[in-house]
Design a protein around this motif. Sequence first.
Motif, PDB file in Angstrom:
ATOM      1  N   THR A   1       0.837  -1.205   0.000  1.00  0.00           N
ATOM      2  CA  THR A   1       0.000   0.000   0.000  1.00  0.00           C
ATOM      3  C   THR A   1       0.868   1.250   0.000  1.00  0.00           C
ATOM      4  OG1 THR A   1      -1.703  -1.207   1.213  1.00  0.00           O
ATOM      5  CG2 THR A   1      -1.872   1.195   1.209  1.00  0.00           C
ATOM      6  N   LEU A   2       1.906   1.248   0.808  1.00  0.00           N
ATOM      7  CA  LEU A   2       2.821   2.380   0.888  1.00  0.00           C
ATOM      8  C   LEU A   2       3.523   2.631  -0.446  1.00  0.00           C
ATOM      9  CD1 LEU A   2       3.844   4.473   2.882  1.00  0.00           C
ATOM     10  CD2 LEU A   2       5.557   2.831   3.640  1.00  0.00           C
ATOM     11  N   ALA A   3       3.948   1.558  -1.108  1.00  0.00           N
ATOM     12  CA  ALA A   3       4.605   1.700  -2.406  1.00  0.00           C
ATOM     13  C   ALA A   3       3.655   2.303  -3.436  1.00  0.00           C
ATOM     14  CB  ALA A   3       5.109   0.339  -2.885  1.00  0.00           C
ATOM     15  N   ILE A   4       2.415   1.868  -3.430  1.00  0.00           N
ATOM     16  CA  ILE A   4       1.433   2.404  -4.377  1.00  0.00           C
ATOM     17  C   ILE A   4       1.258   3.907  -4.152  1.00  0.00           C
ATOM     18  CG2 ILE A   4      -1.011   2.374  -5.048  1.00  0.00           C
ATOM     19  CD1 ILE A   4      -0.900  -0.703  -4.414  1.00  0.00           C
ATOM     20  N   VAL A   5       1.119   4.303  -2.899  1.00  0.00           N
ATOM     21  CA  VAL A   5       0.953   5.725  -2.589  1.00  0.00           C
ATOM     22  C   VAL A   5       2.199   6.500  -3.028  1.00  0.00           C
ATOM     23  CG1 VAL A   5       0.639   7.438  -0.759  1.00  0.00           C
ATOM     24  CG2 VAL A   5      -0.662   5.310  -0.695  1.00  0.00           C
ATOM     25  N   ALA A   6       3.377   5.966  -2.732  1.00  0.00           N
ATOM     26  CA  ALA A   6       4.628   6.667  -3.058  1.00  0.00           C
ATOM     27  C   ALA A   6       4.779   6.869  -4.560  1.00  0.00           C
ATOM     28  CB  ALA A   6       5.818   5.902  -2.492  1.00  0.00           C
ATOM     29  N   TYR A   7       4.480   5.848  -5.352  1.00  0.00           N
ATOM     30  CA  TYR A   7       4.692   5.932  -6.790  1.00  0.00           C
ATOM     31  C   TYR A   7       3.560   6.627  -7.540  1.00  0.00           C
ATOM     32  CZ  TYR A   7       8.870   3.012  -6.775  1.00  0.00           C
ATOM     33  OH  TYR A   7      10.133   2.531  -6.574  1.00  0.00           O
TER      34      TYR A   7
ATOM     35  N   ASN B   1      15.872  11.684   0.130  1.00  0.00           N
ATOM     36  CA  ASN B   1      15.748  13.146   0.146  1.00  0.00           C
ATOM     37  C   ASN B   1      14.508  13.580  -0.617  1.00  0.00           C
ATOM     38  OD1 ASN B   1      18.107  13.865   1.629  1.00  0.00           O
ATOM     39  ND2 ASN B   1      19.315  13.246  -0.147  1.00  0.00           N
ATOM     40  N   THR B   2      14.235  12.892  -1.737  1.00  0.00           N
ATOM     41  CA  THR B   2      13.051  13.175  -2.548  1.00  0.00           C
ATOM     42  C   THR B   2      12.503  11.864  -3.089  1.00  0.00           C
ATOM     43  OG1 THR B   2      14.183  13.355  -4.681  1.00  0.00           O
ATOM     44  CG2 THR B   2      14.087  15.369  -3.322  1.00  0.00           C
ATOM     45  N   LEU B   3      11.290  11.910  -3.613  1.00  0.00           N
ATOM     46  CA  LEU B   3      10.680  10.714  -4.206  1.00  0.00           C
ATOM     47  C   LEU B   3      11.380  10.315  -5.500  1.00  0.00           C
ATOM     48  CD1 LEU B   3       6.877  11.301  -3.567  1.00  0.00           C
ATOM     49  CD2 LEU B   3       8.402   9.694  -2.430  1.00  0.00           C
ATOM     50  N   ALA B   4      12.109  11.232  -6.107  1.00  0.00           N
ATOM     51  CA  ALA B   4      12.853  10.914  -7.328  1.00  0.00           C
ATOM     52  C   ALA B   4      13.906   9.839  -7.062  1.00  0.00           C
ATOM     53  CB  ALA B   4      13.506  12.176  -7.888  1.00  0.00           C
ATOM     54  N   GLU B   5      14.289   9.636  -5.817  1.00  0.00           N
ATOM     55  CA  GLU B   5      15.284   8.625  -5.458  1.00  0.00           C
ATOM     56  C   GLU B   5      14.688   7.221  -5.337  1.00  0.00           C
ATOM     57  OE1 GLU B   5      17.377   9.843  -1.936  1.00  0.00           O
ATOM     58  OE2 GLU B   5      17.888  11.787  -2.794  1.00  0.00           O
ATOM     59  N   LEU B   6      13.362   7.097  -5.478  1.00  0.00           N
ATOM     60  CA  LEU B   6      12.746   5.760  -5.438  1.00  0.00           C
ATOM     61  C   LEU B   6      13.278   4.943  -6.614  1.00  0.00           C
ATOM     62  CD1 LEU B   6       9.007   6.621  -4.661  1.00  0.00           C
ATOM     63  CD2 LEU B   6      10.581   5.347  -3.190  1.00  0.00           C
ATOM     64  N   PRO B   7      13.469   3.647  -6.413  1.00  0.00           N
ATOM     65  CA  PRO B   7      13.967   2.815  -7.524  1.00  0.00           C
ATOM     66  C   PRO B   7      12.946   2.737  -8.652  1.00  0.00           C
ATOM     67  CG  PRO B   7      13.484   1.478  -5.572  1.00  0.00           C
ATOM     68  CD  PRO B   7      13.273   2.905  -5.192  1.00  0.00           C
TER      69      PRO B   7
ATOM     70  N   ASP C   1       6.983  13.503   5.041  1.00  0.00           N
ATOM     71  CA  ASP C   1       8.421  13.640   5.281  1.00  0.00           C
ATOM     72  C   ASP C   1       8.920  12.496   6.153  1.00  0.00           C
ATOM     73  OD1 ASP C   1       8.559  15.932   3.762  1.00  0.00           O
ATOM     74  OD2 ASP C   1       8.404  17.297   5.478  1.00  0.00           O
ATOM     75  N   GLU C   2       8.071  11.985   7.051  1.00  0.00           N
ATOM     76  CA  GLU C   2       8.452  10.847   7.880  1.00  0.00           C
ATOM     77  C   GLU C   2       8.728   9.619   7.016  1.00  0.00           C
ATOM     78  OE1 GLU C   2       5.903  12.872   8.633  1.00  0.00           O
ATOM     79  OE2 GLU C   2       6.493  13.692  10.556  1.00  0.00           O
ATOM     80  N   PHE C   3       7.968   9.457   5.927  1.00  0.00           N
ATOM     81  CA  PHE C   3       8.219   8.367   4.977  1.00  0.00           C
ATOM     82  C   PHE C   3       9.618   8.524   4.389  1.00  0.00           C
ATOM     83  CE2 PHE C   3       8.494   7.291   0.480  1.00  0.00           C
ATOM     84  CZ  PHE C   3       8.200   5.940   0.478  1.00  0.00           C
ATOM     85  N   LEU C   4       9.931   9.738   3.938  1.00  0.00           N
ATOM     86  CA  LEU C   4      11.256   9.983   3.367  1.00  0.00           C
ATOM     87  C   LEU C   4      12.349   9.685   4.387  1.00  0.00           C
ATOM     88  CD1 LEU C   4      10.548  13.307   1.406  1.00  0.00           C
ATOM     89  CD2 LEU C   4      10.766  10.989   0.459  1.00  0.00           C
ATOM     90  N   ASP C   5      12.149  10.120   5.630  1.00  0.00           N
ATOM     91  CA  ASP C   5      13.125   9.852   6.686  1.00  0.00           C
ATOM     92  C   ASP C   5      13.272   8.347   6.932  1.00  0.00           C
ATOM     93  OD1 ASP C   5      13.591  12.535   7.048  1.00  0.00           O
ATOM     94  OD2 ASP C   5      12.336  12.705   8.835  1.00  0.00           O
ATOM     95  N   ALA C   6      12.146   7.650   7.023  1.00  0.00           N
ATOM     96  CA  ALA C   6      12.172   6.219   7.327  1.00  0.00           C
ATOM     97  C   ALA C   6      12.907   5.419   6.248  1.00  0.00           C
ATOM     98  CB  ALA C   6      10.747   5.685   7.495  1.00  0.00           C
ATOM     99  N   PHE C   7      12.788   5.858   5.001  1.00  0.00           N
ATOM    100  CA  PHE C   7      13.419   5.139   3.898  1.00  0.00           C
ATOM    101  C   PHE C   7      14.699   5.826   3.415  1.00  0.00           C
ATOM    102  CE2 PHE C   7       9.195   3.437   4.062  1.00  0.00           C
ATOM    103  CZ  PHE C   7       9.396   2.083   3.832  1.00  0.00           C
ATOM    104  N   GLU C   8      15.149   6.803   4.214  1.00  0.00           N
ATOM    105  CA  GLU C   8      16.394   7.523   3.960  1.00  0.00           C
ATOM    106  C   GLU C   8      16.462   8.094   2.547  1.00  0.00           C
ATOM    107  OE1 GLU C   8      19.581   4.876   5.118  1.00  0.00           O
ATOM    108  OE2 GLU C   8      18.872   4.825   7.193  1.00  0.00           O
TER     109      GLU C   8
END
Length: 182
Positions: A94-100, A158-164, A149-156
């Motif tokens: 669910t988190l991945a879907i929201v992030a992407y 800086n921005t969503l552009a860094e998602l694989p 921002d807590e999501f970004l912190d938890a997955f270390e």
Amino acid sequence: MKQKTIIEGLIFLAGEEGLTFEQICSALDHPVNDAVVEDLETLKKQYADPDSGIELTEFSNRYKFITKEAIYPYGQRIFEHAKPASLSQAALETLAIVAYKQPITRVEIEEIRGVNCEVMLKKLQAQGLIEAKDRLDTVGKPLLYTVTDEFLDAFELNTLAELPELPQHDGDEDLFGNEEEE
């Protein structure tokens, strides 16, 4: 119940975010007045006592409780061995879907996952990883979810552009049904 006791409880409930003076007065249904100021000063003095492990502080016009500096070495002993909270497979999906796909509605998430995700969205919100930031301008005005921002912190990140990059599936679509760009 005394006003000072109510103020103390409200500030405790507010947690890390704290409360502004105006929020406290509003909760008490009082106009801004000296009695509230006096109660806040009394609480500050009460928690300044060396026998107290916490103190009442005011930062950026917000009142909040913090742990006294002398407590940190003891807290480190507890938390250095604590296991970080883990997320279930359903939560990660669910988190991945929201992030992407953000901003995204609950119904859109459920279409991708194929299962009801209302409870999972509430859990992720409670953990501070996602938030309902806005509403879609359509019938029913569904909530639009985004990561925090807590999501970004938890997955270390800086921005969503860094998602694989998402792996490609059948044809030209990635995991979430997005068509591959050429």
